[in-house]
Scaffold this motif. Structure first.
Motif, mmCIF file in Angstrom:
data_model
loop_
_atom_site.group_PDB
_atom_site.id
_atom_site.type_symbol
_atom_site.label_atom_id
_atom_site.label_comp_id
_atom_site.label_asym_id
_atom_site.label_seq_id
_atom_site.Cartn_x
_atom_site.Cartn_y
_atom_site.Cartn_z
ATOM 1 N N GLY A 282 43.440 -69.709 -52.422
ATOM 2 C CA GLY A 282 42.349 -70.542 -51.922
ATOM 3 C C GLY A 282 42.347 -70.690 -50.421
ATOM 4 N N ALA A 283 43.244 -69.978 -49.732
ATOM 5 C CA ALA A 283 43.307 -70.074 -48.272
ATOM 6 C C ALA A 283 44.010 -68.836 -47.749
ATOM 7 C CB ALA A 283 44.054 -71.331 -47.836
ATOM 8 N N THR A 284 43.989 -68.670 -46.461
ATOM 9 C CA THR A 284 44.650 -67.521 -45.864
ATOM 10 C C THR A 284 46.158 -67.690 -45.812
ATOM 11 O OG1 THR A 284 44.311 -68.497 -43.673
ATOM 12 C CG2 THR A 284 42.639 -66.938 -44.473
ATOM 13 N N MET A 285 46.614 -68.925 -45.846
ATOM 14 C CA MET A 285 48.046 -69.201 -45.767
ATOM 15 C C MET A 285 48.535 -69.856 -47.066
ATOM 16 S SD MET A 285 48.903 -68.132 -42.756
ATOM 17 C CE MET A 285 50.507 -68.905 -42.493
ATOM 18 N N VAL A 286 49.758 -69.552 -47.424
ATOM 19 C CA VAL A 286 50.374 -70.160 -48.602
ATOM 20 C C VAL A 286 51.078 -71.449 -48.196
ATOM 21 C CG1 VAL A 286 52.140 -69.877 -50.386
ATOM 22 C CG2 VAL A 286 50.670 -67.943 -49.761
ATOM 23 N N ASP A 287 50.819 -72.508 -48.949
ATOM 24 C CA ASP A 287 51.448 -73.806 -48.685
ATOM 25 C C ASP A 287 52.852 -73.795 -49.293
ATOM 26 O OD1 ASP A 287 52.212 -76.388 -48.288
ATOM 27 O OD2 ASP A 287 50.581 -77.293 -49.457
ATOM 28 N N GLU A 288 53.845 -73.556 -48.452
ATOM 29 C CA GLU A 288 55.208 -73.426 -48.949
ATOM 30 C C GLU A 288 55.786 -74.757 -49.432
ATOM 31 O OE1 GLU A 288 57.923 -70.968 -46.714
ATOM 32 O OE2 GLU A 288 56.260 -70.196 -45.504
ATOM 33 N N ASN A 289 55.123 -75.852 -49.088
ATOM 34 C CA ASN A 289 55.603 -77.164 -49.517
ATOM 35 C C ASN A 289 55.097 -77.538 -50.907
ATOM 36 O OD1 ASN A 289 57.003 -77.656 -47.074
ATOM 37 N ND2 ASN A 289 55.043 -78.197 -46.093
ATOM 38 N N ASN A 290 54.198 -76.723 -51.445
ATOM 39 C CA ASN A 290 53.644 -77.058 -52.760
ATOM 40 C C ASN A 290 53.384 -75.760 -53.535
ATOM 41 O OD1 ASN A 290 52.597 -78.413 -54.923
ATOM 42 N ND2 ASN A 290 51.053 -79.533 -53.767
ATOM 43 N N LEU A 291 54.451 -75.051 -53.855
ATOM 44 C CA LEU A 291 54.332 -73.755 -54.537
ATOM 45 C C LEU A 291 53.981 -73.894 -56.016
ATOM 46 C CD1 LEU A 291 57.368 -71.919 -52.903
ATOM 47 C CD2 LEU A 291 54.937 -71.656 -52.360
ATOM 48 N N SER A 292 54.005 -75.105 -56.566
ATOM 49 C CA SER A 292 53.653 -75.309 -57.978
ATOM 50 C C SER A 292 52.164 -75.140 -58.243
ATOM 51 C CB SER A 292 54.098 -76.700 -58.429
ATOM 52 O OG SER A 292 55.493 -76.802 -58.421
ATOM 53 N N ARG A 293 51.371 -74.961 -57.210
ATOM 54 C CA ARG A 293 49.932 -74.768 -57.402
ATOM 55 C C ARG A 293 49.558 -73.295 -57.530
ATOM 56 N NH1 ARG A 293 47.412 -75.960 -51.428
ATOM 57 N NH2 ARG A 293 45.487 -75.615 -52.588
ATOM 58 N N TYR A 294 50.539 -72.386 -57.370
ATOM 59 C CA TYR A 294 50.258 -70.948 -57.403
ATOM 60 C C TYR A 294 50.875 -70.338 -58.670
ATOM 61 C CZ TYR A 294 49.571 -72.064 -52.486
ATOM 62 O OH TYR A 294 49.170 -72.650 -51.304
ATOM 63 N N PHE A 295 50.042 -69.822 -59.535
ATOM 64 C CA PHE A 295 50.482 -69.225 -60.797
ATOM 65 C C PHE A 295 49.301 -68.454 -61.391
ATOM 66 C CE2 PHE A 295 48.931 -73.506 -61.470
ATOM 67 C CZ PHE A 295 48.037 -73.373 -62.516
ATOM 68 N N TYR A 296 49.554 -67.779 -62.508
ATOM 69 C CA TYR A 296 48.497 -67.093 -63.267
ATOM 70 C C TYR A 296 48.335 -67.790 -64.615
ATOM 71 C CZ TYR A 296 49.764 -63.236 -60.088
ATOM 72 O OH TYR A 296 50.068 -62.486 -58.984
ATOM 73 N N ALA A 297 47.099 -67.883 -65.069
ATOM 74 C CA ALA A 297 46.826 -68.400 -66.409
ATOM 75 C C ALA A 297 45.580 -67.709 -66.945
ATOM 76 C CB ALA A 297 46.627 -69.909 -66.392
ATOM 77 N N ILE A 298 45.691 -67.107 -68.144
ATOM 78 C CA ILE A 298 44.584 -66.357 -68.760
ATOM 79 C C ILE A 298 44.285 -66.977 -70.121
ATOM 80 C CG2 ILE A 298 43.799 -64.126 -69.630
ATOM 81 C CD1 ILE A 298 45.632 -62.784 -67.644
ATOM 82 N N SER A 299 43.029 -67.376 -70.319
ATOM 83 C CA SER A 299 42.657 -68.006 -71.592
ATOM 84 C C SER A 299 42.094 -67.012 -72.600
ATOM 85 C CB SER A 299 41.630 -69.116 -71.348
ATOM 86 O OG SER A 299 40.439 -68.582 -70.794
ATOM 87 N N ASP A 300 41.574 -65.864 -72.126
ATOM 88 C CA ASP A 300 40.936 -64.939 -73.083
ATOM 89 C C ASP A 300 40.864 -63.530 -72.487
ATOM 90 O OD1 ASP A 300 39.594 -64.446 -75.598
ATOM 91 O OD2 ASP A 300 37.776 -64.147 -74.427
#
Length: 521
Positions: A282-300
């Motif tokens: 969602g941005a050009t930079m990765v927020d290293e203080n909150n890495l729990s927001r970055y993952f993959y999830a596929i519903s179908d």
């Protein structure tokens, strides 16, 4: 009267408008126009020349949801969340971290099979990866879908993400059960930077470039919007490059599929691999203080297609965890890709879509087996084929000199000699000669035509007056008149030299018996 006439006119106009709207709606929503040809029947019975025969057509199984028959594997295998339990934050709001994944709790677990369960459940079920805790090491996942069977794609491949759509993704396919892989399509928020490819959309392709592997930026938006969760591989848009808008000219596509192996192979696969290379940020930079927001999830995941049966089967069965074509046209194998034993009378060939709508079956033809050393002396029954509309094969208790047997509803001849005996000690001598390369209805050498009939082009018997049927076996006269009619006509025609071969063979039987030390019967 005026009111009734007015009402009638009004209803008539209303029906015309309703019919026009209905036709327009049907055309707009029709995915498979009537000109497609469904190829759902492999053969039908037709009545020709006083008998039932098979008319063969190209055929293929109906398209269906192929995710019902796959197996899924992940690499690395421990990439699924929940072991140990973990809390996740929302991509849009890094301070909302109330989503828990726990593999030991059914309501909180997100195993890979939830990518293929029925949708419509509330809350939505989905597979989820671990979070990007090891940043800056890449968070990469390979999701491999395997069918252990060759399948053909008939509609778009659709991935629905519960998380943000990946910023980098590659869709790959295999034609050899996962031994080698080739790309289908690249996806990135910046194609030039990530894959050194200019971004392109499918609608920019032409018929001559429809097999080009492209990189698209259309599906790599980081944020999750309500109607912006899917990633597609556009199959139908590529079909439309040859078949036209709304796929109205399928004859053009079918003609190309018949003659261009690369085109057929492009829509064919045994395995599909989804390579997730970088999650949504969602941005050009990765927020290293909150890495729990970055993952993959596929519903179908949707994969619409059919078993590849080379147009030789109209059904595909799933038995003991494995898909297989129910082959017709004397073919066999998982994909009906070879002829059955004894049916190599012509080289195997896949069926043809053309001419529309039934195509061409290209059946494997029966070939008489070559005689072996055991063919001359066997204890067998002489089987005389007596066609009577149903092609029944009758056993004869009398001398059966020119017997035939039934193969695939056709009378195929062998020379059989049966010498009557008493009880179980009766001696049977079987002389078989493979004089023809393929199965034929009749032959003048083997004397398949009865009652003086003459074989015409190996396909039908030309009967003397007073006789009919496939092999002239049916008398159409009564009493002595049949014999008189036959003898009078035979006297007008010399016996072909080829027809004396079986009589010569019979004259050799006593000497054959003597050489074997057999007593006369």
């Amino acid at each position: 009267n005026f009111n009734s006439n007015f009402i009638s006119i009004y209803l008539f106009i209303y029906l015309i408008i309703w019919q026009a709207l209905w036709v327009s709606w049907c055309h707009a929503t029709q995915h498979y126009p009537a000109s497609w040809g469904h190829y759902d029947v492999c053969k039908s019975q037709v009545y020709a020349e006083d008998r039932l025969a098979w008319h063969y057509m190209a055929c293929q199984p109906e398209a269906t949801d192929m995710t019902k028959y796959l197996t899924v594997s992940l690499d690395p295998p421990n990439i699924t969340c929940g072991d140990p339990p973990e809390m996740y934050c929302a991509l849009e709001n890094p301070y909302m971290c109330n989503n828990e994944c726990d593999a030991d709790t059914e309501e909180l677990a997100h195993p890979p099979e939830l990518m293929f369960d029925s949708e419509g459940r509330n809350p939505t079920t989905f597979w989820q990866s671990t979070s990007w805790k090891k940043y800056p090491r890449p968070l990469q996942v390979n999701i491999t879908l395997s069918w252990n069977k060759t399948i053909e794609l008939t509609d778009d491949i659709v991935l629905t993400f519960e998380s943000g759509r990946p910023e980098q993704l590659v869709l790959e396919k295999s034609l050899d059960y996962g031994r080698t892989w080739q790309p289908y399509q690249f996806y990135a928020s910046d194609c030039l930077d990530v894959f050194t490819m200019e971004p392109k959309a499918v609608h920019q392709l032409t018929p001559s470039t429809m097999l080009e592997i492209i990189c698209t930026e259309a599906y790599s938006t980081g944020y999750v919007w309500k109607y912006d969760k899917t990633v597609r591989f556009e199959i139908k848009d590529r079909f439309a490059l040859l078949a036209g808008p709304r796929l109205h000219n399928m004859a053009s596509l079918y003609g190309q599929l018949d003659t261009t192996k690369d085109l057929r192979d492009f829509f064919t696969l045994t395995d599909l691999r989804i390579r997730l290379l970088r999650p949504a940020t969602g941005a050009t930079m990765v927020d290293e203080n909150n890495l729990s927001r970055y993952f993959y999830a596929i519903s179908d995941i949707k994969v619409q297609g059919r078993c590849k049966c080379n147009l030789h089967a109209n059904s595909c069965v799933f038995d003991k965890g494995k898909l297989g074509c129910e082959c017709e046209h004397n073919t066999t194998g998982p994909d009906c890709a070879r002829c059955k034993r004894h049916y190599q009378g012509r080289a195997w060939s896949m069926g043809s879509y053309l001419p529309i709508p039934k195509g061409t079956a290209n059946i494997c033809e029966y070939i008489l087996p070559s005689p072996s050393r055991h063919d001359s002396w066997e204890s067998i029954d002489c089987s005389c084929c007596v066609p009577c509309g149903k092609n029944r094969c009758l056993r004869s208790k009398e001398l059966c000199v020119f017997g035939t047997f039934v193969i695939n509803k056709m009378c195929v001849g062998l020379i059989n000699a049966l010498f009557p005996g008493r009880g179980r000690k009766a001696m049977r001598v079987h002389l078989s000669f493979s004089l023809l390369p393929t199965a034929r209805v009749c032959d003048n050498v083997l004397l398949r035509c009865q009652n003086g009939g003459v074989c015409h082009h190996h396909q039908r018997c030309q009967c003397l007056a007073g006789f009919g049927g496939v092999l002239c076996e049916t008398a159409q006269c009564q009493g002595d008149s049949c014999e008189d009619l036959q003898s009078s006509q035979l006297s007008l025609r010399p016996l072909p030299v080829a027809q004396t071969l079986p009589l010569t063979l019979l004259s050799l039987i006593p000497s054959l018996l003597a050489t074997r030390g057999l007593t006369s019967l």
